[in-house]
Design a protein around this motif. Structure first.
Motif, mmCIF file in Angstrom:
data_model
loop_
_atom_site.group_PDB
_atom_site.id
_atom_site.type_symbol
_atom_site.label_atom_id
_atom_site.label_comp_id
_atom_site.label_asym_id
_atom_site.label_seq_id
_atom_site.Cartn_x
_atom_site.Cartn_y
_atom_site.Cartn_z
ATOM 1 N N SER B 46 31.294 -1.075 -2.109
ATOM 2 C CA SER B 46 31.859 -2.291 -2.614
ATOM 3 C C SER B 46 30.800 -3.222 -2.761
ATOM 4 O O SER B 46 31.014 -4.366 -3.137
ATOM 5 C CB SER B 46 33.075 -2.725 -1.764
ATOM 6 N N PHE B 47 29.582 -2.991 -2.399
ATOM 7 C CA PHE B 47 28.613 -3.918 -2.037
ATOM 8 C C PHE B 47 27.463 -3.586 -3.258
ATOM 9 O O PHE B 47 26.900 -4.170 -4.123
ATOM 10 C CB PHE B 47 28.011 -4.354 -0.978
ATOM 11 N N GLY B 48 26.706 -2.508 -2.822
ATOM 12 C CA GLY B 48 25.509 -2.134 -3.362
ATOM 13 C C GLY B 48 24.787 -1.155 -2.503
ATOM 14 O O GLY B 48 25.161 -0.594 -1.737
ATOM 15 N N THR B 49 23.542 -0.933 -3.279
ATOM 16 C CA THR B 49 22.664 0.200 -2.572
ATOM 17 C C THR B 49 21.290 -0.391 -2.053
ATOM 18 O O THR B 49 20.606 -1.028 -2.643
ATOM 19 C CB THR B 49 22.418 1.365 -3.732
ATOM 20 N N PHE B 50 21.064 -0.048 -0.830
ATOM 21 C CA PHE B 50 19.594 -0.409 -0.296
ATOM 22 C C PHE B 50 18.842 1.007 -0.538
ATOM 23 O O PHE B 50 19.242 1.984 -0.018
ATOM 24 C CB PHE B 50 19.770 -0.622 1.113
ATOM 25 N N GLU B 51 17.639 0.887 -1.214
ATOM 26 C CA GLU B 51 16.929 1.904 -1.228
ATOM 27 C C GLU B 51 15.465 1.416 -1.051
ATOM 28 O O GLU B 51 14.974 0.409 -1.604
ATOM 29 C CB GLU B 51 16.966 2.575 -2.750
ATOM 30 N N VAL B 52 14.614 2.573 -0.310
ATOM 31 C CA VAL B 52 13.123 2.306 -0.088
ATOM 32 C C VAL B 52 12.407 2.974 -1.397
ATOM 33 O O VAL B 52 12.836 4.138 -1.430
ATOM 34 C CB VAL B 52 12.694 2.724 1.317
ATOM 35 N N LYS B 53 11.728 2.326 -1.938
ATOM 36 C CA LYS B 53 11.087 2.598 -3.068
ATOM 37 C C LYS B 53 9.302 2.715 -2.694
ATOM 38 O O LYS B 53 8.808 1.739 -2.261
ATOM 39 C CB LYS B 53 11.425 2.061 -4.302
ATOM 40 N N LYS B 54 8.912 3.717 -3.318
ATOM 41 C CA LYS B 54 7.158 3.682 -3.262
ATOM 42 C C LYS B 54 6.566 2.959 -4.456
ATOM 43 O O LYS B 54 6.937 3.474 -5.525
ATOM 44 C CB LYS B 54 6.711 5.056 -2.978
ATOM 45 N N LYS B 55 5.828 2.111 -4.210
ATOM 46 C CA LYS B 55 5.109 1.228 -5.349
ATOM 47 C C LYS B 55 3.834 2.094 -5.187
ATOM 48 O O LYS B 55 2.988 2.165 -4.296
ATOM 49 C CB LYS B 55 4.797 -0.103 -5.210
ATOM 50 N N MET B 56 3.566 2.753 -6.603
ATOM 51 C CA MET B 56 2.063 3.233 -6.457
ATOM 52 C C MET B 56 0.921 2.313 -6.518
ATOM 53 O O MET B 56 0.944 1.242 -6.847
ATOM 54 C CB MET B 56 2.026 4.134 -7.961
ATOM 55 N N GLU B 57 -0.208 2.819 -5.874
ATOM 56 C CA GLU B 57 -1.468 2.164 -5.877
ATOM 57 C C GLU B 57 -1.704 1.522 -7.391
ATOM 58 O O GLU B 57 -1.500 2.233 -8.393
ATOM 59 C CB GLU B 57 -2.601 2.715 -5.457
ATOM 60 N N ARG B 58 -2.524 0.463 -7.353
ATOM 61 C CA ARG B 58 -2.744 -0.011 -8.839
ATOM 62 C C ARG B 58 -4.227 -0.801 -8.481
ATOM 63 O O ARG B 58 -4.459 -1.193 -7.571
ATOM 64 C CB ARG B 58 -1.774 -0.677 -9.361
ATOM 65 N N ILE B 59 -4.759 -0.901 -9.713
ATOM 66 C CA ILE B 59 -6.021 -1.917 -9.904
ATOM 67 C C ILE B 59 -5.574 -3.162 -10.545
ATOM 68 O O ILE B 59 -4.816 -3.252 -11.508
ATOM 69 C CB ILE B 59 -7.031 -1.141 -10.896
ATOM 70 N N SER B 60 -6.057 -4.092 -9.790
ATOM 71 C CA SER B 60 -5.827 -5.516 -10.062
ATOM 72 C C SER B 60 -7.147 -6.140 -10.286
ATOM 73 O O SER B 60 -8.003 -6.037 -9.438
ATOM 74 C CB SER B 60 -4.741 -6.212 -9.148
ATOM 75 N N VAL B 61 -7.052 -7.212 -11.273
ATOM 76 C CA VAL B 61 -8.396 -7.850 -11.688
ATOM 77 C C VAL B 61 -7.911 -9.422 -11.181
ATOM 78 O O VAL B 61 -6.912 -9.930 -11.884
ATOM 79 C CB VAL B 61 -8.901 -7.602 -12.904
ATOM 80 N N ASN B 62 -8.829 -9.960 -10.392
ATOM 81 C CA ASN B 62 -8.924 -11.298 -10.229
ATOM 82 C C ASN B 62 -9.265 -11.993 -11.505
ATOM 83 O O ASN B 62 -10.221 -11.965 -11.916
ATOM 84 C CB ASN B 62 -9.746 -11.741 -8.829
ATOM 85 N N PRO B 63 -8.199 -12.877 -12.153
ATOM 86 C CA PRO B 63 -8.933 -13.342 -13.411
ATOM 87 C C PRO B 63 -10.075 -14.336 -13.442
ATOM 88 O O PRO B 63 -11.067 -14.565 -14.203
ATOM 89 C CB PRO B 63 -7.740 -13.939 -13.919
ATOM 90 N N THR B 64 -10.041 -15.266 -12.349
ATOM 91 C CA THR B 64 -11.081 -16.207 -12.124
ATOM 92 C C THR B 64 -12.604 -15.581 -11.786
ATOM 93 O O THR B 64 -13.558 -15.871 -12.606
ATOM 94 C CB THR B 64 -10.754 -17.210 -11.096
ATOM 95 N N THR B 65 -12.578 -14.394 -10.776
ATOM 96 C CA THR B 65 -13.972 -13.909 -10.586
ATOM 97 C C THR B 65 -14.195 -12.683 -11.181
ATOM 98 O O THR B 65 -15.385 -11.978 -11.119
ATOM 99 C CB THR B 65 -13.923 -13.833 -9.042
ATOM 100 N N GLY B 66 -13.181 -12.200 -11.883
ATOM 101 C CA GLY B 66 -13.519 -10.765 -12.742
ATOM 102 C C GLY B 66 -13.677 -9.557 -11.518
ATOM 103 O O GLY B 66 -14.077 -8.541 -11.995
ATOM 104 N N LYS B 67 -13.448 -9.780 -10.486
ATOM 105 C CA LYS B 67 -13.668 -8.656 -9.519
ATOM 106 C C LYS B 67 -12.499 -7.813 -9.500
ATOM 107 O O LYS B 67 -11.059 -8.349 -9.714
ATOM 108 C CB LYS B 67 -13.619 -9.113 -8.058
ATOM 109 N N ARG B 68 -12.651 -6.558 -9.434
ATOM 110 C CA ARG B 68 -11.266 -5.731 -9.546
ATOM 111 C C ARG B 68 -10.997 -4.861 -8.127
ATOM 112 O O ARG B 68 -11.956 -4.806 -7.340
ATOM 113 C CB ARG B 68 -11.675 -4.487 -10.183
ATOM 114 N N TYR B 69 -9.950 -5.169 -7.687
ATOM 115 C CA TYR B 69 -8.971 -4.826 -6.675
ATOM 116 C C TYR B 69 -8.297 -3.504 -6.703
ATOM 117 O O TYR B 69 -7.519 -3.479 -7.628
ATOM 118 C CB TYR B 69 -8.385 -5.841 -5.829
ATOM 119 N N LEU B 70 -8.483 -2.653 -5.708
ATOM 120 C CA LEU B 70 -7.497 -1.456 -5.507
ATOM 121 C C LEU B 70 -6.353 -1.998 -4.619
ATOM 122 O O LEU B 70 -6.474 -1.967 -3.484
ATOM 123 C CB LEU B 70 -8.136 -0.145 -5.097
#
Lengths: 400, 92
Positions: B46-70
């Motif tokens: 009657s309410f909803g579903t709680f589920e644990v999901k895995k978020k994959m690793e990703r590469i993100s870029v800091n826009p100010t320094t241009g450094k890339r992070y995993l």
């Protein structure tokens, strides 16, 4: 992986809290009902240890019906969102908690840097052995002179930092023993690293500039080689023309020229993306333009197009000049006066990837005869042909 | 409605003192946690579903320094409301 329902939880709760199954059941239902009520009254419920439930408005949005392609609007609705409590978040992520965001080593050290690093450490060790600053500085200078052609200003900068380090090192070495010297070295390296970061970008730019210069130099040598061989051939022809009949020279020179023709695209294809098929028509267009009057007589548009496409690479310039000479003009097979068009041999439908040069090679075995096809088909721009275009292949008769 | 108000409301509904209610809520959450840790989906019809999901690793870029992070992979707890709940709040 299994699916747990409310009754499962109630069962476990009954066991854990030592209450009756009925009480646990009603408690769980009340639990959900309370959240529900809270959402309705306050549109948000915070449950400590679990997280926050919020009632969010989702606004209308337009979309496209997948079946009919019509524009439709999906009506906005209210949605219960859930944000886990930070404690809950950490707990759920516990299996992956040991991971941390890592900075990627994007600016990997270039070869130059690697060499430089080894060079600096080498000088440092030399310095230790000698324990004199003057000769090592001389060594450094010699190095810089040798490397100046490659490194330029950067090396001088590094020299400056090196000398700085040397001063520090000497001071320390005078007071302490070798172990401390090593320590000071590390200090020097640290300072260098600090300075190296802004330098790194400059180095990259320098490396780029140097590669461009190297490319230009190779092109220039190629052009020189080309010019030298052509002029040599010319000399040979003039010499031999004096003694022997011109009939014997022709095949010789043709072969030599043929070699040149075939070699030139390879030399040109230093940037390896270009195929021989695509480069060939351009070069042919450049080099034979002055010899074929028909190509020039075509409308101005065609000429403009040709000029746009013609990039006039440096190694080909000497050839175009040479082709204007009469002695070479006589033996150029592309000269339209050598053969006579005697009707149509066959009509060819152009397929994907085929060019006029390709057809010439296919039908005559010699791609230099392409102007005959161009002339026979009265084409404006032989670079611009379409798939499915009908090309008449002329019969060529050698003129007496 | 904060946690305090929520527990007060709950205790009123089941006719139990606030102290016991709080303990029961705590126990319930412990049980839920146990299930989430075992990568189990908790579905309340009657309410909803709680589920644990895995978020994959990703590469993100800091826009100010241009450094890339995993950014490493992570597990997140998600909730999806059930249709019953959706209709209840969108009845009007």
């Amino acid at each position: 992986m299994g699916k747990i329902t409310l009754s499962n939880i109630a069962e476990e709760l009954a066991a854990k809290s030592k209450i009756t199954r009925e009480a646990a059941d009603s408690f769980m239902h009340a639990f959900i009902a309370s959240i529900d009520k809270g959402l309705q009254e306050d549109s948000m419920v915070k449950v400590k240890g679990l997280g926050t439930f919020k009632l969010l408005e989702v606004s209308d949005r337009s979309s496209v019906d997948v079946n009919t392609g019509d524009r439709i609007t999906i009506k906005g609705y209210r949605k219960v969102s859930f944000t886990p409590d930070s404690a809950m978040k950490e707990l759920v992520n516990r299996p992956f908690a040991h991971f941390e965001p890592t900075e990627l080593n994007d600016g990997y050290p270039t070869e130059e840097e690697a060499i430089e690093d080894t060079a600096t450490t080498d000088t440092a060790t030399e310095e230790k052995a000698a324990e004199e600053t003057v000769p090592t500085e001389e060594v450094n200078k010699e190095e810089t002179i040798a490397d100046k052609a490659v490194e330029g200003v950067e090396e001088a900068e590094t020299l400056r930092t090196e000398t700085k380090c040397e001063i520090i090192q000497d001071e320390r070495e005078s007071t302490k023993q070798q172990n401390t010297g090593q320590r000071s070295q590390t200090v020097c390296e640290e300072t260098k690293r600090e300075e190296a970061q802004p330098k790194q970008r400059r180095k990259k730019r320098h490396a780029y500039v140097w590669t461009v210069i190297l490319l230009l130099m190779t092109m220039a040598t190629g052009a020189y080689y080309h010019y030298a061989t052509v002029s040599l051939a010319e000399k040979q022809s003039s010499d031999e023309e004096k003694g022997q009949s011109s009939m014997i020279i022709k095949p010789n020179l043709q072969e030599e020229l043929g070699m040149e023709w075939e070699e030139s695209p390879k030399e040109q294809s230093l940037p390896p993306m270009e195929e021989q098929g695509t480069t060939a028509p351009k070069e042919q267009g450049d080099s034979t333009e002055p010899t074929v009057p028909t190509a020039q007589d075509r409308g101005n548009q065609a000429l403009e197009k040709e000029r746009l496409t013609a990039e006039t690479p440096p190694p080909l310039v000497p050839i175009t000049k040479d082709l204007q000479n009469k002695s070479l003009k006589d033996i150029t097979p592309a000269d339209t006066t050598d053969y006579r068009i005697a009707g149509t041999l066959v009509t060819h439908e152009l397929r994907n990837g085929e060019t006029i040069i390709y057809l010439t090679k296919k039908y005559y075995g010699d791609k230099r005869l392409w102007p005959y096809i161009v002339k026979h088909n009265q084409m404006n721009d032989f670079n611009n042909v379409a798939i499915g275009q009908m090309i008449n292949i002329p019969i060529l008769e050698k003129k007496p | 409605m904060n946690n305090k108000e929520f527990i007060a409301e709950l205790s009123k509904q089941i006719n139990l003192p606030i102290g016991t209610t709080a303990k029961l809520v705590d126990d319930t959450i412990r049980i839920l946690e146990e299930h989430f840790l075992h990568d189990e989906t908790v579905s309340i019809s009657s309410f909803g579903t709680f589920e644990v999901k895995k978020k994959m690793e990703r590469i993100s870029v800091n826009p100010t320094t241009g450094k890339r992070y995993l950014i490493p992979p992570k597990l997140v707890l998600g909730f999806k409301q059930s249709n019953v709940l959706k209709e209840k709040f969108n009845a009007e």
